[in-house]
Motif scaffolding. Sequence first.
Motif, short mmCIF file in Angstrom:
data_model
loop_
_atom_site.label_atom_id
_atom_site.label_comp_id
_atom_site.label_asym_id
_atom_site.label_seq_id
_atom_site.Cartn_x
_atom_site.Cartn_y
_atom_site.Cartn_z
N PHE A 1 27.97 41.31 45.73
CA PHE A 1 28.89 42.30 47.06
C PHE A 1 29.85 42.23 46.60
O PHE A 1 30.49 42.42 48.39
CB PHE A 1 27.62 42.12 47.91
CG PHE A 1 26.76 42.83 48.16
CD1 PHE A 1 26.35 44.21 49.11
CD2 PHE A 1 25.49 42.61 47.56
CE1 PHE A 1 25.34 44.81 48.83
CE2 PHE A 1 24.29 43.13 48.16
CZ PHE A 1 24.20 44.18 48.60
N ILE A 2 30.68 41.23 46.34
CA ILE A 2 32.06 40.77 46.45
C ILE A 2 32.92 41.45 45.54
O ILE A 2 32.44 40.73 44.47
CB ILE A 2 31.74 38.95 46.98
CG1 ILE A 2 31.41 38.78 47.96
CG2 ILE A 2 34.04 38.23 46.93
CD1 ILE A 2 31.09 36.96 48.45
N SER A 3 33.74 41.81 45.51
CA SER A 3 34.62 41.91 44.45
C SER A 3 35.10 41.08 43.60
O SER A 3 35.19 39.39 43.56
CB SER A 3 35.70 42.80 45.29
OG SER A 3 36.82 43.12 44.24
N GLU A 4 34.48 41.03 42.14
CA GLU A 4 35.10 40.38 41.26
C GLU A 4 36.70 39.88 41.28
O GLU A 4 37.37 38.54 41.08
CB GLU A 4 35.11 41.22 39.77
CG GLU A 4 33.63 41.18 39.34
CD GLU A 4 32.79 41.48 37.90
OE1 GLU A 4 34.23 41.29 37.46
OE2 GLU A 4 32.36 41.85 38.26
N ASP A 5 37.74 40.76 42.04
CA ASP A 5 39.44 40.95 42.11
C ASP A 5 39.50 39.39 43.10
O ASP A 5 40.56 39.08 42.75
CB ASP A 5 39.66 42.02 42.34
CG ASP A 5 39.12 43.38 42.18
OD1 ASP A 5 39.21 42.98 40.85
OD2 ASP A 5 39.55 44.63 42.48
N ILE A 6 38.75 38.55 43.44
CA ILE A 6 39.22 37.70 44.48
C ILE A 6 38.53 36.32 44.21
O ILE A 6 38.45 35.33 44.77
CB ILE A 6 38.64 37.94 46.26
CG1 ILE A 6 37.32 38.33 46.35
CG2 ILE A 6 40.00 38.90 46.47
CD1 ILE A 6 37.22 38.17 47.49
N TYR A 7 38.20 36.38 42.95
CA TYR A 7 36.77 35.62 42.33
C TYR A 7 38.25 34.48 42.20
O TYR A 7 37.61 33.02 42.48
CB TYR A 7 35.97 35.89 41.31
CG TYR A 7 34.60 36.53 40.82
CD1 TYR A 7 34.66 36.74 42.32
CD2 TYR A 7 33.85 37.14 39.74
CE1 TYR A 7 33.03 37.78 42.82
CE2 TYR A 7 32.80 37.18 40.22
CZ TYR A 7 32.57 38.09 42.17
OH TYR A 7 31.56 38.88 41.75
N LEU A 8 39.53 34.52 41.61
CA LEU A 8 40.21 33.62 41.16
C LEU A 8 40.38 32.64 42.76
O LEU A 8 40.22 31.74 42.63
CB LEU A 8 41.27 34.24 40.40
CG LEU A 8 42.28 32.80 39.90
CD1 LEU A 8 41.91 31.73 39.13
CD2 LEU A 8 43.47 33.77 39.87
#
Length: 319
Positions: free
Chosen positions: A262-269
Amino acid sequence: MKLTTEVPVKTSPYPIDYNSSLLCLGSCFAEHISRKLEFYKFNVTSNPFGILFHPEAILNVLEKAVKDEEFTSDDVFQHNEKWQSLFSHSRLSRNSSTETLAVLNSAKRELKVASEEATHVIITLGTSFIYKHKSTNLGVANCHKLPQDHFEKELTSIEELKNILSRLISSFGMMQPDAKLIFTISPVRHIKDGIVENQRSKAHLISALHEVLEETPNQPSYFPSYELMMDELRDYRFFNRDLIHPSDLAVDLIWNRFRSNFISEDIYLDMSKVEKLQKSIAHRQTETEGEVFEKLKTYQYKIKEELKKKYPFMRFPNL
């Protein structure tokens, strides 16, 4: 070798990121999820009226917010030296009616604003059992230790739950048509109702919710936290010592499945940077001066400034 049956989780087509405005409502498990979101510095509002276990209790306060209807003296009472409300959890209770009404109306405004601005609403349903206040027929959020004969305990039928859930979805649609709703069933078992009764309660919630989701255009999402706890984590090592509530490890594992889907991989960093900074700030320092201390403060300040430049809404302690 697999040692557990993996519960499949559908990936959301509308993932959460740091531009999202989140609202968490419902049972105590909603607070577990919201605390995780708060730790990672998402823009989240959590349970303005406190923990609400039954869908009707959530609907009662949401409809107040939709109508922008003020709480009045009829909505509060004094008991055990506190002024309470049947609409809210005891954490909103205060020493005077004026204070309690002020807190209730502040919570109503907070819920209204959060609903109007929400991109995602996470709703955790806890139980199908509800206590009806006999003199008002209100399905209460909390009994506040009033005498038992003031209430009638009922197991809400599947049809009644479907009506409540449909009104709930409609109310959110009136506040913010573009908000993405995410429903889940709390993995916390209400053992005080009885083992068999708890299973009936959860079964009613699951049946009603899935029927409503299937009938709703632009179908809201479902996150299987109850199924993860009861099946994939079906071992008492994943429970607290009361053998009812999920342990910290279980909450972490369920959170990881939520994040993955449910959370975008784009903000994992960026989430990783927030985590490192939060843990660094929370770590108890033995040194308060010197080269090592100054290097740590420089490191913390650098990450904080990087994050604040990218996400101005993020707030951290002064470093």
